[in-house]
Design a protein around this motif. Structure first.
Motif: not given
Length: 247
Positions: A201-227
């Motif tokens: 279950v942990g493997t499945l949860a990681y595979a399904l959950g990691i993309g949305p979490v990174v997609g949500l937080l990457l724009p907020r935690l990235s260096m300005p102008g990194a693009g």
């Protein structure tokens, strides 16, 4: 239009034809982060990344896809888990050579720091003694791993070994990044499971959950102008945001 009216219109629009009121309220671009600031974020992000992977392993329900392989190798060889992660990262880096992918400071740091953090995490965290504890470890592990990924990828100092392998193969073969990533992760999970690694279950949860979490937080935690350097969608690029495949 009279000369007086023309001068008033020019003052209202400014020298470049932009309304003066709009020019006055346009915010200045945020300054790029200093190198020490980026290095601190890089180190913290990669240490938290490894700790999150250790949490998934301690849940006992299967780790991240690459960690299934690491676990299988560790079981077969008797080596410490962190050592297997370190050696696997080094081997993956060698595969970059024919793909002509360039490493960065973050790439080298990823190989060492993630392995160190996993080993410390496994030494400190006890195995889950009940299913509620396992659920907490899986949920917190996936969210923390996604946040850590966004934190260290957002400084644009180089991808992790496994992410670089993914993007390098996609560039050389012309195949979509998503397809290459999926094929790699299915392959490492299959080999790891055959060697005795835990898939669950942990493997499945990681595979399904990691993309949305990174997609949500990457724009907020990235260096300005990194693009495009961190894979965010901008007018000049449509590259997908990098996911976390164990570094």
């Amino acid at each position: 239009m009279s000369p007086r009216t023309g001068r008033a219109a020019r003052r209202a629009t400014g020298r470049r034809g932009v309304p003066a009121s709009a020019a006055a309220t346009t915010p200045a671009a945020a300054p790029a982060w200093s190198l020490p600031h980026r290095l601190v974020r890089l180190v913290v992000g990669q240490l938290l990344f490894g700790l999150a992977l250790a949490m998934l392993l301690r849940a006992g329900w299967g780790g991240a896809p690459w960690d299934v392989l690491h676990q299988g190798v560790a079981l077969r060889t008797g080596w410490a888990f962190g050592l297997v992660v370190l050696l696997a990262g080094a081997v993956v880096l060698l595969l970059w050579v024919p793909l002509r992918v360039r490493p960065g400071v973050g790439t080298v740091g990823n190989v060492v720091l993630v392995a160190l953090a996993i080993e410390v995490g496994l030494a400190v965290l006890p195995p889950a003694g009940s299913w509620p504890v396992a659920v907490v470890l899986v949920v917190v592990g996936v969210v923390l791993n996604g946040a850590a990924t966004a934190l260290y990828v957002g400084v644009a100092l180089g991808p992790g070994p496994r992410d670089g392998l993914m993007t390098g193969l996609a560039a050389r073969t012309g195949l979509p990044v998503g397809l290459v990533r999926g094929a790699l992760e299915v392959a490492v999970v299959a080999v790891g499971w055959a060697l005795g690694g835990t898939v669950g279950v942990g493997t499945l949860a990681y595979a399904l959950g990691i993309g949305p979490v990174v997609g949500l937080l990457l724009p907020r935690l990235s260096m300005p102008g990194a693009g495009a350097a961190v894979g965010r969608r901008t007018p000049a690029t449509t590259a997908p945001a990098p996911g976390s495949t164990g570094g």
